[in-house]
Enzyme design. Structure first.
Site, PDB file in Angstrom:
ATOM      1  N   THR A  23       0.855  -1.186   0.000  1.00 36.60           N
ATOM      2  CA  THR A  23       0.000   0.000   0.000  1.00 36.60           C
ATOM      3  C   THR A  23       0.891   1.235   0.000  1.00 36.60           C
ATOM      4  OG1 THR A  23      -1.673   1.254   1.204  1.00 36.60           O
ATOM      5  CG2 THR A  23      -0.140   0.012   2.522  1.00 36.60           C
ATOM      6  N   GLY A  47      -1.167   5.340   6.574  1.00 37.63           N
ATOM      7  CA  GLY A  47      -2.099   5.122   7.675  1.00 37.63           C
ATOM      8  C   GLY A  47      -2.492   3.667   7.846  1.00 37.63           C
ATOM      9  N   ASP A  88      -1.374  -1.355 -11.681  1.00 34.24           N
ATOM     10  CA  ASP A  88      -2.784  -1.145 -12.018  1.00 34.24           C
ATOM     11  C   ASP A  88      -3.560  -2.364 -11.541  1.00 34.24           C
ATOM     12  OD1 ASP A  88      -2.356   1.262 -13.258  1.00 34.24           O
ATOM     13  OD2 ASP A  88      -1.940   0.327 -15.204  1.00 34.24           O
ATOM     14  N   ASP A 137      -7.680  -6.179  -0.786  1.00 31.36           N
ATOM     15  CA  ASP A 137      -8.612  -5.522  -1.698  1.00 31.36           C
ATOM     16  C   ASP A 137      -9.998  -5.739  -1.109  1.00 31.36           C
ATOM     17  OD1 ASP A 137      -8.675  -3.936  -4.087  1.00 31.36           O
ATOM     18  OD2 ASP A 137      -9.881  -5.518  -4.984  1.00 31.36           O
ATOM     19  N   PHE A 145     -15.981   4.604   7.827  1.00 32.90           N
ATOM     20  CA  PHE A 145     -15.552   5.262   6.593  1.00 32.90           C
ATOM     21  C   PHE A 145     -16.334   4.676   5.419  1.00 32.90           C
ATOM     22  CE2 PHE A 145     -13.078   1.875   4.531  1.00 32.90           C
ATOM     23  CZ  PHE A 145     -12.962   0.972   5.569  1.00 32.90           C
ATOM     24  N   ASP A 174     -19.946   2.794   5.122  1.00 37.23           N
ATOM     25  CA  ASP A 174     -20.446   2.336   6.434  1.00 37.23           C
ATOM     26  C   ASP A 174     -21.844   2.853   6.799  1.00 37.23           C
ATOM     27  OD1 ASP A 174     -18.427   0.620   7.098  1.00 37.23           O
ATOM     28  OD2 ASP A 174     -17.310   2.050   8.308  1.00 37.23           O
ATOM     29  N   HIS A 212     -15.955  -7.886   7.604  1.00 36.96           N
ATOM     30  CA  HIS A 212     -15.306  -8.674   6.553  1.00 36.96           C
ATOM     31  C   HIS A 212     -13.789  -8.702   6.758  1.00 36.96           C
ATOM     32  CE1 HIS A 212     -15.740  -4.473   5.710  1.00 36.96           C
ATOM     33  NE2 HIS A 212     -14.988  -4.490   4.627  1.00 36.96           N
TER      34      HIS A 212
HETATM   35  P1  IMP Z   1      -9.455  -0.669  -1.632  1.00 39.17           P
HETATM   36  O1  IMP Z   1      -8.684   0.232  -0.711  1.00 39.17           O
HETATM   37  O2  IMP Z   1      -9.081  -0.631  -3.057  1.00 39.17           O
HETATM   38  O3  IMP Z   1      -9.558  -2.074  -1.089  1.00 39.17           O
HETATM   39  O4  IMP Z   1     -10.938  -0.061  -1.666  1.00 39.17           O
HETATM   40  C1  IMP Z   1     -11.822  -0.368  -0.694  1.00 39.17           C
HETATM   41  C2  IMP Z   1     -13.040   0.520  -0.826  1.00 39.17           C
HETATM   42  O5  IMP Z   1     -14.166  -0.270  -0.463  1.00 39.17           O
HETATM   43  C3  IMP Z   1     -12.987   1.650   0.179  1.00 39.17           C
HETATM   44  O6  IMP Z   1     -12.576   2.829  -0.409  1.00 39.17           O
HETATM   45  C4  IMP Z   1     -14.414   1.737   0.644  1.00 39.17           C
HETATM   46  O7  IMP Z   1     -15.114   2.516  -0.255  1.00 39.17           O
HETATM   47  C5  IMP Z   1     -14.969   0.349   0.487  1.00 39.17           C
HETATM   48  N1  IMP Z   1     -14.884  -0.369   1.758  1.00 39.17           N
HETATM   49  C6  IMP Z   1     -14.092  -1.417   2.051  1.00 39.17           C
HETATM   50  N2  IMP Z   1     -14.248  -1.812   3.321  1.00 39.17           N
HETATM   51  C7  IMP Z   1     -15.159  -0.968   3.853  1.00 39.17           C
HETATM   52  C8  IMP Z   1     -15.723  -0.863   5.161  1.00 39.17           C
HETATM   53  O8  IMP Z   1     -15.410  -1.583   6.114  1.00 39.17           O
HETATM   54  N3  IMP Z   1     -16.624   0.124   5.310  1.00 39.17           N
HETATM   55  C9  IMP Z   1     -16.996   0.963   4.321  1.00 39.17           C
HETATM   56  N4  IMP Z   1     -16.492   0.923   3.104  1.00 39.17           N
HETATM   57  C10 IMP Z   1     -15.574  -0.056   2.859  1.00 39.17           C
END
Ligand code: IMP
Length: 200
Positions: free
Chosen positions: A15, A19, A46, A75, A158, A161, A186
């Site tokens: 990542t 944070g 990508d 992811d 976030f 939610d 999850h």
């Molecule tokens: P990633 O960082 O590419 O895995 O994107 C994950 C995206 O999925 C985040 O920006 C959120 O929009 C959504 N997401 C994943 N987990 C949560 C959660 O626990 N609560 C709310 N949104 C989530």
């Protein structure tokens, strides 16, 4: 071959979000020395796969092969049944470059209205992958099922939610205490599986 990581081992976190490092270090019980791909100056690949597992694996493999160290990637996202699983792997992208989740949640509601569907079933998925440099990989997935509520409720958490109410609960993730969400999320389920696989 059992895919294990010794306590104190270096683990690259695929990542560029600094944070995420302390949060994931804690989810792994502080067992490993976490270094981020950003700290190592590795490029971000990508996300070209069509599944959560595929993208987690792609990111972990990319970081492991370039760093020469085991790497962990995640992811995650929200899937809506009546929208054939959207936004799914595009959950972050629906919020645009300004990460505007008010608009993203509004989009979910608008699309459901356009479908004319009353089905509010949805689920969050978290895929985690650990890849060894030019070697094997381990992938796990955690999921929590629930129902969408509009308008969203709560200011905690976030992303999506506020509109997600997990099965068997009366509060949305946006209303729940962080510890209550962490007990059933999850992400927690995926990390429990990962730890069962990775730790002795
Ligand atoms: P990633 O960082 O590419 O895995 O994107 C994950 C995206 O999925 C985040 O920006 C959120 O929009 C959504 N997401 C994943 N987990 C949560 C959660 O626990 N609560 C709310 N949104 C989530």
């Amino acid at each position: 071959m059992a895919l294990k990581l010794e306590p104190g081992a270096k683990l690259v976190l695929a990542t560029h979000n600094p944070g995420k490092a302390p949060e994931i270090a804690a989810l792994l019980d502080g067992r490993f020395e976490i270094i981020t791909a950003g700290q190592l100056g590795l490029p971000e690949p990508d996300e070209t796969e069509s599944t959560f597992v595929g993208n987690a694996l792609l990111k972990a493999r990319h970081a492991a092969d370039r760093s020469g160290l085991p790497a962990l990637a995640d992811d995650s996202g929200l899937s809506v049944k009546a929208l054939d699983g959207a936004p799914g792997i595009f959950s972050a992208r629906w919020a645009g470059p300004s990460k505007d989740f008010v608009t993203a949640m509004q989009n979910v509601e608008t699309r459901l209205e356009e479908m004319g569907s009353d089905d509010r079933a949805a689920w969050f998925t978290s895929a985690l992958a650990v890849a060894w440099p030019n070697g094997p990989a381990l992938v796990v997935e955690g999921r929590v099922d629930g129902t969408l509520v509009f308008p969203g409720r709560g200011t905690r958490g976030f992303g999506y939610d506020p509109i997600f109410m997990p099965e068997g609960e009366t509060m949305t993730f946006g209303e729940m205490e962080p510890a209550a969400k962490d007990a059933i999320s999850h992400r927690a389920r995926a990390f429990a599986k990962l730890k069962a696989a990775l730790f002795d």
